[in-house]
Design an enzyme around this catalytic site. Structure first.
Site, PDB file in Angstrom:
ATOM      1  N   LEU A  31       8.243  -0.670  -2.744  1.00 11.24           N
ATOM      2  CA  LEU A  31       8.063  -0.104  -1.405  1.00 11.24           C
ATOM      3  C   LEU A  31       7.471   1.303  -1.454  1.00 11.24           C
ATOM      4  CD1 LEU A  31      11.436  -1.311   0.170  1.00 11.24           C
ATOM      5  CD2 LEU A  31       9.215  -2.456   0.195  1.00 11.24           C
ATOM      6  N   HIS A  32       6.637   1.587  -0.461  1.00 16.48           N
ATOM      7  CA  HIS A  32       6.005   2.907  -0.329  1.00 16.48           C
ATOM      8  C   HIS A  32       6.042   3.309   1.144  1.00 16.48           C
ATOM      9  CE1 HIS A  32       2.639   0.575   1.154  1.00 16.48           C
ATOM     10  NE2 HIS A  32       2.640  -0.128   0.022  1.00 16.48           N
ATOM     11  N   ASP A  33       5.418   4.446   1.456  1.00 16.18           N
ATOM     12  CA  ASP A  33       5.483   4.963   2.829  1.00 16.18           C
ATOM     13  C   ASP A  33       4.924   3.979   3.860  1.00 16.18           C
ATOM     14  OD1 ASP A  33       6.585   7.206   1.876  1.00 16.18           O
ATOM     15  OD2 ASP A  33       4.861   8.519   2.239  1.00 16.18           O
ATOM     16  N   HIS A  55       5.266   0.680   3.819  1.00 11.76           N
ATOM     17  CA  HIS A  55       6.378  -0.217   4.178  1.00 11.76           C
ATOM     18  C   HIS A  55       7.393   0.510   5.055  1.00 11.76           C
ATOM     19  CE1 HIS A  55       5.203  -2.092   0.176  1.00 11.76           C
ATOM     20  NE2 HIS A  55       5.142  -3.120   0.983  1.00 11.76           N
ATOM     21  N   GLN A  88       1.419 -17.263  -3.640  1.00 15.45           N
ATOM     22  CA  GLN A  88       0.236 -16.578  -3.115  1.00 15.45           C
ATOM     23  C   GLN A  88      -0.557 -15.833  -4.188  1.00 15.45           C
ATOM     24  OE1 GLN A  88       2.769 -14.062  -0.379  1.00 15.45           O
ATOM     25  NE2 GLN A  88       1.209 -12.525  -0.777  1.00 15.45           N
ATOM     26  N   GLY A  90       1.718  -4.862   8.237  1.00 11.55           N
ATOM     27  CA  GLY A  90       0.787  -3.746   8.167  1.00 11.55           C
ATOM     28  C   GLY A  90      -0.644  -4.175   8.478  1.00 11.55           C
ATOM     29  N   ASP A 100      -3.552  -5.261   5.662  1.00 11.92           N
ATOM     30  CA  ASP A 100      -3.842  -6.656   5.311  1.00 11.92           C
ATOM     31  C   ASP A 100      -4.312  -7.371   6.572  1.00 11.92           C
ATOM     32  OD1 ASP A 100      -3.033  -6.667   2.488  1.00 11.92           O
ATOM     33  OD2 ASP A 100      -1.092  -6.127   3.315  1.00 11.92           O
ATOM     34  N   GLN A 110      -4.576 -11.219   6.632  1.00 13.94           N
ATOM     35  CA  GLN A 110      -3.213 -11.775   6.604  1.00 13.94           C
ATOM     36  C   GLN A 110      -2.596 -11.723   8.004  1.00 13.94           C
ATOM     37  OE1 GLN A 110      -0.140 -11.013   3.500  1.00 13.94           O
ATOM     38  NE2 GLN A 110       0.638  -9.438   4.853  1.00 13.94           N
ATOM     39  N   ARG A 130      -0.084  -1.590  -5.255  1.00  9.49           N
ATOM     40  CA  ARG A 130      -0.935  -1.661  -6.442  1.00  9.49           C
ATOM     41  C   ARG A 130      -1.551  -0.308  -6.812  1.00  9.49           C
ATOM     42  NH1 ARG A 130      -2.086  -7.084  -4.165  1.00  9.49           N
ATOM     43  NH2 ARG A 130      -1.429  -8.604  -5.731  1.00  9.49           N
TER      44      ARG A 130
HETATM   45  O1  PAF Z   1       2.020  -8.460   2.585  1.00 14.72           O
HETATM   46  C1  PAF Z   1       2.863  -8.865   1.762  1.00 14.72           C
HETATM   47  O2  PAF Z   1       3.556  -8.081   1.117  1.00 14.72           O
HETATM   48  C2  PAF Z   1       3.032 -10.355   1.536  1.00 14.72           C
HETATM   49  O3  PAF Z   1       1.819 -11.015   1.645  1.00 14.72           O
HETATM   50  C3  PAF Z   1       4.083 -10.988   2.450  1.00 14.72           C
HETATM   51  C4  PAF Z   1       3.657 -10.919   3.915  1.00 14.72           C
HETATM   52  C5  PAF Z   1       5.419 -10.292   2.267  1.00 14.72           C
HETATM   53  C6  PAF Z   1       4.263 -12.465   2.094  1.00 14.72           C
HETATM   54  O4  PAF Z   1       4.638 -12.621   0.770  1.00 14.72           O
END
Ligand code: PAF
Length: 285
Positions: A33-35, A37, A61, A147, A150, A153, A194
């Site tokens: 986790l970072h800022d 999140h 995934q 967020g 992404d 997503q 990352r």
């Molecule tokens: O964005 C992410 O961290 C992942 O793709 C998620 C939404 C938690 C699904 O694994």
């Protein structure tokens, strides 16, 4: 903060919360986790009585040559960050708990899932949607926060929820998807789990992504001219290996053509060293 590691216990927790008429906001993550999140957690906290955050590195995934094995797993420090943010439950299930019937792809991202990130990472979005759907079924949230970094997503999750609403309205009937703005480091690099893979030199090179987005936003001209402005900057940085730079209509996630005017989303994906980074910016053409 409770740490719950089984889907059954989480369902029991949710049932009790529902008895108390509590609303639930959910932030699914893969940890490290970072800022960025934390800003999603803060949105969730403002939104509902109960906040559930999941940490699950979803094998479905990741492609065969991707970083599943070396993806950072920092559960202890993540738990401390979440507890300090007044999170009610950290849900950290095992693979067997998430996929009791084996790792089957159960959701399909369709045509948009095969473009951009999906073209570079075949199967990624089917795996991502499969785990998000499974987590929604367990947590049954009123709100789920994702967020904006992404972007594809987020688009696909909204599409999945909207489509389920027509075919199976009871499944996630109360669910609202909330978007959290991209959090950046002071130098402009979008926060990502990352980023910790980047050396100082690579971090410096990675700033070209945000610089390229700014160039596209401030250049005058049509979509091709904007893309060209970004691509030129990226090409000038030898440590950046561009995957794609594109402008899409955020309502369809399809590339815009040169007759387009209005708000479009500039997408960039590139490798810096061995680290794949993505970013995006909404720009006016
Ligand atoms: O964005 C992410 O961290 C992942 O793709 C998620 C939404 C938690 C699904 O694994």
């Amino acid at each position: 903060m409770q740490i719950i590691t089984s889907a059954e216990n989480l369902k029991n927790f949710v049932a009790l919360a529902r008895e108390k008429k509590s609303t639930i906001a959910f932030v699914p993550t893969m940890g490290a986790l970072h800022d960025g999140h934390m800003s999603l957690v803060d949105i969730a906290r403002d939104q509902a009585d109960v906040v559930v955050v999941s940490i699950f590195v979803n094998p479905l995934q990741f492609g065969a040559n991707e970083d599943f094995d070396k993806y950072p797993r920092t559960l202890q420090s993540d738990a401390e960050l979440l507890a300090a943010r007044d999170v009610d439950v950290l849900f950290a299930p095992s693979v067997e708990d998430v996929y009791p019937n084996g790792q089957q792809v159960l959701e399909h991202a369709g045509a948009v899932g095969e473009t951009f990130e999906g073209a570079s990472r075949p199967g990624h979005f089917d795996g991502m949607l499969t785990v998000v759907a499974r987590l929604f079924d367990v947590v049954k949230p009123d709100f789920a926060v994702f967020g904006a970094k992404d972007a594809q997503q987020l688009f696909l999750i909204k599409q999945m929820v909207a489509s389920e609403r027509t075919t199976n309205p009871q499944r996630w009937h109360a669910l609202q998807i909330i978007e959290g703005v991209t959090v950046r480091e002071p130098d402009g690099l979008a926060r990502s789990s990352r980023n910790r893979y980047l050396s100082d030199e690579e971090h410096r090179a990675a700033l070209t992504l945000s610089a390229a987005m700014r160039a596209a936003a401030t250049t005058t001209g049509n979509a091709s001219v904007r893309i060209q402005a970004a691509a030129q900057l990226l090409a000038a940085e030898p440590q950046v290996r561009l995957d794609y730079v594109a402008l899409v209509d955020s309502s369809s996630f399809e590339a815009v053509d040169d007759s387009f005017s209005g708000q479009a989303l500039l997408l960039i994906a590139a490798k810096v060293g061995n680290t794949r980074l993505i970013d995006n910016l909404s720009i006016t053409i």
